[in-house]
Write a protein that holds these residues in place. Structure first.
Motif, mmCIF file in Angstrom:
data_model
loop_
_atom_site.group_PDB
_atom_site.id
_atom_site.type_symbol
_atom_site.label_atom_id
_atom_site.label_comp_id
_atom_site.label_asym_id
_atom_site.label_seq_id
_atom_site.Cartn_x
_atom_site.Cartn_y
_atom_site.Cartn_z
ATOM 1 N N PRO A 196 0.959 -1.044 0.024
ATOM 2 C CA PRO A 196 -0.054 0.083 -0.260
ATOM 3 C C PRO A 196 0.921 1.076 -0.121
ATOM 4 N N ILE A 197 0.491 2.056 -0.740
ATOM 5 C CA ILE A 197 1.308 3.339 -0.978
ATOM 6 C C ILE A 197 1.491 4.087 0.341
ATOM 7 N N ASP A 198 0.572 4.138 1.321
ATOM 8 C CA ASP A 198 0.565 4.837 2.399
ATOM 9 C C ASP A 198 1.382 4.086 3.621
ATOM 10 N N SER A 199 1.777 2.973 3.131
ATOM 11 C CA SER A 199 2.536 2.185 4.389
ATOM 12 C C SER A 199 4.146 2.377 3.851
ATOM 13 N N GLN A 200 4.427 2.803 2.610
ATOM 14 C CA GLN A 200 6.046 3.082 2.546
ATOM 15 C C GLN A 200 6.391 4.476 2.211
ATOM 16 N N ALA A 201 7.450 4.839 2.567
ATOM 17 C CA ALA A 201 7.944 5.934 2.620
ATOM 18 C C ALA A 201 8.398 6.404 0.997
ATOM 19 N N THR A 202 8.095 7.568 0.564
ATOM 20 C CA THR A 202 8.341 7.763 -1.084
ATOM 21 C C THR A 202 8.894 9.258 -1.071
ATOM 22 N N VAL A 203 10.121 9.413 -1.812
ATOM 23 C CA VAL A 203 10.592 10.621 -2.095
ATOM 24 C C VAL A 203 10.320 11.017 -3.315
ATOM 25 N N TRP A 204 9.887 12.205 -3.628
ATOM 26 C CA TRP A 204 9.704 12.814 -5.052
ATOM 27 C C TRP A 204 11.045 13.661 -5.316
ATOM 28 N N THR A 205 11.441 13.584 -6.389
ATOM 29 C CA THR A 205 12.607 14.262 -6.716
ATOM 30 C C THR A 205 12.634 14.556 -8.093
ATOM 31 N N ASP A 206 13.387 16.057 -8.495
ATOM 32 C CA ASP A 206 13.874 16.196 -10.107
ATOM 33 C C ASP A 206 15.149 15.695 -10.139
ATOM 34 N N ASP A 207 15.723 15.026 -9.343
ATOM 35 C CA ASP A 207 17.266 14.871 -9.270
ATOM 36 C C ASP A 207 17.361 13.515 -8.537
ATOM 37 N N PRO A 208 17.084 12.246 -9.070
ATOM 38 C CA PRO A 208 17.353 11.054 -8.702
ATOM 39 C C PRO A 208 18.722 10.881 -7.980
ATOM 40 N N ALA A 209 19.756 11.248 -8.789
ATOM 41 C CA ALA A 209 21.151 11.023 -8.201
ATOM 42 C C ALA A 209 21.201 11.700 -7.017
ATOM 43 N N ARG A 259 9.968 12.560 -10.219
ATOM 44 C CA ARG A 259 9.683 11.099 -10.112
ATOM 45 C C ARG A 259 9.699 10.769 -8.569
ATOM 46 N N GLY A 260 8.677 9.617 -8.353
ATOM 47 C CA GLY A 260 8.741 9.351 -6.814
ATOM 48 C C GLY A 260 9.337 7.932 -6.695
ATOM 49 N N PHE A 261 10.293 7.749 -5.735
ATOM 50 C CA PHE A 261 10.979 6.778 -5.345
ATOM 51 C C PHE A 261 10.730 6.121 -4.110
ATOM 52 N N ALA A 262 10.540 4.729 -3.743
ATOM 53 C CA ALA A 262 10.208 4.048 -2.615
ATOM 54 C C ALA A 262 11.572 4.165 -1.765
ATOM 55 N N VAL A 263 11.596 4.588 -0.336
ATOM 56 C CA VAL A 263 12.740 4.712 0.496
ATOM 57 C C VAL A 263 12.406 3.911 1.701
ATOM 58 N N ALA A 264 13.543 3.045 2.066
ATOM 59 C CA ALA A 264 13.314 2.099 3.013
ATOM 60 C C ALA A 264 13.066 2.887 4.348
ATOM 61 N N ASP A 265 13.831 3.910 4.773
ATOM 62 C CA ASP A 265 13.861 4.437 6.057
ATOM 63 C C ASP A 265 14.065 5.994 5.813
#
Length: 328
Positions: free
Chosen positions: A4-17, A50-56
């Motif tokens: 579920p989207i609300d159970s994971q941390a997500t970071v949105w960015t214009d600079d993935p690196a 773009r949004g990326f899943a982040v563990a912590d």
């Protein structure tokens, strides 16, 4: 089964690196297949994201997973963006962490604009909370300065360099020079604080071009005082988020006393002669022409975060402070 989207941390960015270095995810990871959040458009980023899943994202945070944003260069104050969201009544059910690699029109004390320089940490954080608008509100304002001071004490070289301390009321110094500043905004409804926003800037790699003034003896950076590259930017960010969560939990679980005591213990002013001017006093004053309305040697910080001066019964609860004698 998908997470579920609300159970994971997500970071949105214009600079993935840049974001991956800060928040520890692979820049080659597959982006999450959801639309960018509404708040992203307020950050004045130059392109899409773009949004990326982040563990912590927030180490130790016990509640719902947070959301994050990393903008390579922002044209607006991210702290102001979060303040506006709360003022508009946004329902903050999850933490929101914003970091800018660099930017313009950022907000400092008393609304002063400043430029965010690449290599330094520019962190804004909104957290949901449930606190009575009493002593805990006072501790909320002390908490980010404590978290920064504790972060630098943890990462620093110990006795090999200047030690971090808090300059009343919300600056963090290395030795006698400013290395970080904090801002706090709390939203109160029906006598309860239900959300707080922190804006924190730490000079990691670069010393800002801030001329010394009556109220600031000048700026420094971790690289200048501790050596270039000794403390990586991403590590400062992660350790600071850890400390913010730690002290936030302490405040909620145990009340204000421990946060206030940590602030008092970290004060860098004890034994120094200081002057106090009204809060609206501009930077460019000559103390010889505009003397302080209070002056004295600091005895300590009171339990209410007031400034105690030797031989003076009345405590200082507001104003602009200048150090009149530097530590020998």
């Amino acid at each position: 089964m998908s997470t579920p989207i609300d159970s994971q941390a997500t970071v949105w960015t214009d600079d993935p690196a840049g974001a991956s270095a800060m928040f520890r995810f692979s820049p080659n990871a597959k982006p999450v297949e959801i639309r960018e959040p509404a708040w992203w458009s307020r950050l004045d980023a130059p392109g899409g994201c773009r949004g990326f899943a982040v563990a912590d994202l927030l180490p130790g945070w016990p509640g719902p997973a947070g959301l994050g944003g990393f903008v390579a260069r922002s044209g607006v104050s991210q702290y102001r963006v979060l303040r506006d969201l709360l003022a508009e009544g946004a329902d903050l059910g999850r933490p929101l962490v914003l970091v800018a690699g660099a930017g313009d029109n950022f907000e400092g004390q008393r609304g002063r604009a400043w430029s965010a320089l690449e290599g330094n940490l520019h962190l804004s954080l909104a957290l949901p909370c449930r606190l009575t608008a009493g002593p805990e509100a006072l501790a909320l304002t002390a908490l980010p300065a404590v978290a920064v001071q504790q972060t630098l004490a943890h990462l620093g070289p110990g006795k090999e360099g200047p030690r971090p301390g808090i300059k009343w009321a919300n600056d963090v110094l290395l030795g006698s020079r400013k290395v970080a500043g904090v801002l706090t905004y709390a939203r109160t409804r029906d006598g309860e604080i239900n959300a707080v926003v922190y804006g924190i800037g730490v000079n990691v790699a670069t010393v800002p071009d801030l001329p010394p003034s009556t109220f600031s003896p000048g700026a420094t950076s971790l690289a200048r005082d501790w050596g270039p590259g000794r403390v990586p930017l991403a590590e400062v960010c992660r350790q600071l988020l850890t400390q913010l969560v730690r002290w936030y939990g302490t405040l909620h679980d145990e009340g204000s006393a421990r946060v206030v005591e940590a602030y008092r213990a970290a004060s860098s002013l004890t034994g120094l002669r200081v002057g106090i001017w009204p809060a609206e006093t501009p930077d460019a004053i000559d103390p010889a022409e505009v003397p302080p309305h209070r002056e004295g040697v600091v005895r300590g910080i009171g339990s209410d975060l007031s400034l105690e001066l030797e031989g003076q019964a009345d405590k200082v609860r507001s104003g602009r402070l200048a150090i009149l004698t530097q530590p020998g």
